[in-house]
Scaffold this active site. Structure first.
Site, PDB file in Angstrom:
ATOM      1  N   HIS A 106       0.292  -0.893   0.014  1.00 45.50           N
ATOM      2  CA  HIS A 106      -0.088  -0.002  -0.351  1.00 45.50           C
ATOM      3  C   HIS A 106       0.694   1.126  -0.661  1.00 45.50           C
ATOM      4  O   HIS A 106       1.494   1.016   1.301  1.00 45.50           O
ATOM      5  CB  HIS A 106      -1.256   0.252   0.933  1.00 45.50           C
ATOM      6  CG  HIS A 106      -0.182  -0.286   2.457  1.00 45.50           C
ATOM      7  ND1 HIS A 106      -0.060  -1.414   3.542  1.00 45.50           N
ATOM      8  CD2 HIS A 106      -0.444   0.687   3.930  1.00 45.50           C
ATOM      9  CE1 HIS A 106       0.917  -1.594   4.272  1.00 45.50           C
ATOM     10  NE2 HIS A 106       0.286   0.334   4.454  1.00 45.50           N
ATOM     11  N   HIS A 108       0.962   4.895   1.095  1.00 42.02           N
ATOM     12  CA  HIS A 108       0.817   6.201   1.807  1.00 42.02           C
ATOM     13  C   HIS A 108       0.857   7.142   1.308  1.00 42.02           C
ATOM     14  O   HIS A 108       1.521   7.412   0.676  1.00 42.02           O
ATOM     15  CB  HIS A 108       1.415   6.485   3.212  1.00 42.02           C
ATOM     16  CG  HIS A 108       0.857   5.203   4.136  1.00 42.02           C
ATOM     17  ND1 HIS A 108       0.638   4.874   5.351  1.00 42.02           N
ATOM     18  CD2 HIS A 108       1.969   4.245   3.627  1.00 42.02           C
ATOM     19  CE1 HIS A 108       0.284   4.020   5.455  1.00 42.02           C
ATOM     20  NE2 HIS A 108       1.796   3.347   5.027  1.00 42.02           N
TER      21      HIS A 108
END
Length: 120
Positions: A106, A108
């Protein structure tokens, strides 16, 4: 070798599948972006691929086109959140010592204020 299949015990796979609620910011055919539940900046969203890869290195090695799509979507999220013009940060934590706590890659996307420099 990683194949991108959803993992039954993965929090982000469950969010992508709609099994766990999240505040979704944007969705594409290949990604989902949602608000971080523990924000570290005024804007703190996560951009995840729908396919499961453990970290950014695994993603880039196995699906480089998806790694590129993830970065393009991070920029689109920054634009949608109104932080693109002032500047924003895209961060990938890779494994536990770097602070990765969910082992589904992922990005950020952080912005909305002046961000501290690394090591501060």
């Amino acid at each position: 070798m990683a194949d991108g299949r959803p993992q039954p015990d993965c929090l982000f796979c469950k969010i992508v599948a709609g099994e766990i609620p999240a505040t979704v910011v944007r969705e594409t055919e290949t990604t989902v972006a949602f608000k971080d539940i523990n924000p570290q900046a005024p804007v703190h969203d996560l951009v995840v691929p729908r396919a499961h890869y453990r970290n950014a290195v695994e993603l880039a090695a196995n699906a480089p086109e998806l790694a590129a799509a993830l970065l393009v979507e991070a920029a689109a999220v920054a634009e949608a959140e109104g932080v693109a013009d002032g500047g924003y940060r895209v961060v990938f934590n890779t494994d536990a010592h770097a602070g990765q706590t969910v082992f589904h890659v992922h990005a950020h996307v952080l912005g909305g204020d002046f961000l501290s420099t690394f090591g501060s």
